[in-house]
Enzyme design. Sequence first.
Site, short mmCIF file in Angstrom:
data_model
loop_
_atom_site.label_atom_id
_atom_site.label_comp_id
_atom_site.label_asym_id
_atom_site.label_seq_id
_atom_site.Cartn_x
_atom_site.Cartn_y
_atom_site.Cartn_z
N ALA A 90 0.84 -1.19 0.00
CA ALA A 90 0.00 0.00 0.00
C ALA A 90 0.88 1.25 0.00
CB ALA A 90 -0.87 -0.02 1.24
N GLY A 113 -0.30 -5.47 0.12
CA GLY A 113 -1.42 -5.36 -0.81
C GLY A 113 -1.12 -6.00 -2.15
N GLU A 135 -1.74 -9.57 -1.69
CA GLU A 135 -3.19 -9.79 -1.58
C GLU A 135 -3.84 -9.74 -2.96
OE1 GLU A 135 -3.70 -6.76 1.52
OE2 GLU A 135 -4.57 -8.31 2.79
N GLU A 189 3.18 -6.49 6.83
CA GLU A 189 2.35 -5.52 7.54
C GLU A 189 2.64 -5.44 9.03
OE1 GLU A 189 1.27 -7.57 5.22
OE2 GLU A 189 -0.23 -6.60 3.94
#
Length: 705
Positions: free
Chosen positions: A67, A106, A109, A129
């Site tokens: 992110a 992200g 993901e 994270e």
Amino acid sequence: MTETLPNPVSVTRFGTVALVEIENPPVNALALPVRAALLQAIEALDGDVGVAAIVIHGRGRHFIAGADVREFDAPPRPPLLNDVLLRLEACGKPVIAALHGTTLGGGAELALASHYRCATQDLSFGFPEVRLGLLPGSGGTVRLPRLVGIEKALEMMTGGTPVGFAAAVSLGLVDQEVAGDLRDGAIVYARELVRAGAPVRRVCDRGLAAPGASAFFGDYRATLSPAAVRVPATLRIVEAVEFAAAQPFRAALARARALFEECRVSSESKALRHLFFAERVASVPGARDIGRIGVVGAGTMGSGIAISAASAGFDVTLVDTKPEAVAAGIARIHKAFAEAARKGRMTAAAAAAATTRVSGESDLTALATADLVIEAVFENLAVKREVFARLGAACRAGAVLATNTSTLDVEVIADASGRRGDVVGMHFFSPANIMRLLEIVRGRDTAPEVVATALAVGRRLGKIGVVVGNCFGFVGNRMLYAYGRERELMLLEGALPEQIDRALEAFGMAMGPNAVGDLAGLDIGYQVRREWRDRPDDPRFYRISDLLVEQGRLGQKSGRGFYRYETAVRRGQPDPEVATLIRAESARLGIARREIGDPEIVERCMLALINEGARILDERIAARSADIDVVWCNGYGFPRQRGGPMFYADTLGLPHVLERVGHYGATLGARYWQPAGLLERLARTGGSFGSWRDEAAAGRGQASA
Ligand code: NAD
């Protein structure tokens, strides 16, 4: 006025295969414009009858590094990644993620929400994270266990360490290897899938088998280290996976999202994000070219520095006056590379190449062609000045001369060289090939490009360089003396070493200060205090450490220090002899011992650090409080989830900090408890260390602009 931004997502057709490319340099972070454009592209392509399959690719050297961390400072703005990924997963035609390089957070993901994954060998896939105090909030905790199993998913997400290509294949995270060009290979793979009529394969449709034992999650929590659990995100990850194992997919996604929000606003995540940005090194224009590095002194530090430099590809000449020290240093270096190869930290070829890059010499004239010389001889001013006088004469014009001194005056050392502009401090931490911190000490006359060179070399060595000013102990060790002073005083006032260590470890310090002293060797500090001209004239100052050294208790290396060390047990045992020695010394100095609570131990040590840090800022020894935080979190085991001493002070609130410093001034005496001027000013005006800027430097900047 509307701003037109370059579209970070492009679509190119290759027959019936649509190639969606993300381009958001440097690492293709999933910032808002990327999410919005990606969502738009997927919706359009899903409805396009001419498209049979979609390939998603990241331009540059990476797929997607995660992110945009800056966005976490504010509530999330739609479209959320979670929703983009749900839409992507729902797509009616196969979506293939083409992975390479960094594929994290992200990005990972997104790969999990895709229907197929192909990758090149340089893949690094994972969920870091937790290192930012967060959990994978866009489906990672729900999709990853469905693919790799609960236990492996927990290990990957609570540990935060990415896996390489081979592990990703064996875990079933990668379906297909691409050997050549990734874009071409991914398009070929997509065509094959279309030709074979491969179905849309969604992770959300997979079941998630509950763990075998009902006590599984409880047992798993019990295996986590205290340090891991101090970051709340670690247990939130376990909670999210436990929820996902028991509840339907959508409900689990919603729960993970809520837990993510809890983590995002936590003080621990804010602290870790603060460090994430503080540790990014700014670009360093104007550095001199460095190829060959000389290291003077083949002892503990010199060998470590040589290992670090040779691993990074520099040619290294290691010089020591004693031929046997050269031989021992070279042997230590060879052993380190052989071990790195054996443990798989380096390939055999890289270790062999690094080994051949190091040569040993016993005369400084061998450094005539070096571009940078790093001195790591004994911590003695006269010895260092002599070395610098000889380096000044022996080295070529323009060579950078650095000293690894921990406490001595860099300007006085520089004077001896006859070329003060070329001299800089490069203060490595032990073990120098492992510890990431590098204090770069700028003397009064150090040329700006010499500071830039030290920063650039530090970066090539994989270090976090922090530029500091010249004073006793610079930033780290100067603050360490304030911290250690309180520790020693509390020993005399009533505490024992093990109580102090326990209290500070419970606060989160990686190791208690007495155990650290034993590890480093108590004689090192003892020598420093003998060389320290302005040491406080106080019979209590480092009294216990001095006594231990004088009794031959040097720490781990002599089997006795603050603790007793039995063979093969690294953790020391409390020693009744030390307790007796401390009590006798309190009595001799007329100090009445009292019960000291753990909160007082932590508070006095922290306030001493903060107050000294404030003085360091006021004296412009550090340019910003974040630099002090970086030094303490990377060199001294300060708990990252507290963000560093100055960030921690800001979370306590500076009026409170000032009030407590005043309290100790009133109860323990003003000698060590004068509040720093900057602390007083900021507390009075509602400021914080984090928002403080050096007004004088800002003024200078404006004047020259
Ligand atoms: P050390 O005693 O292990 O090694 C010093 C080496 O320097 C010895 O091999 C000695 O033979 C050599 N030497 C002495 N005089 C010399 C000269 N005139 N020319 C060439 N070589 C000479 O010491 P160390 O622990 O490696 O420390 C070296 C420096 O690094 C010191 O300034 C120390 O303060 C600093 N430092 C040490 C640590 C640590 O934890 N040990 C951490 C940071 C910085």
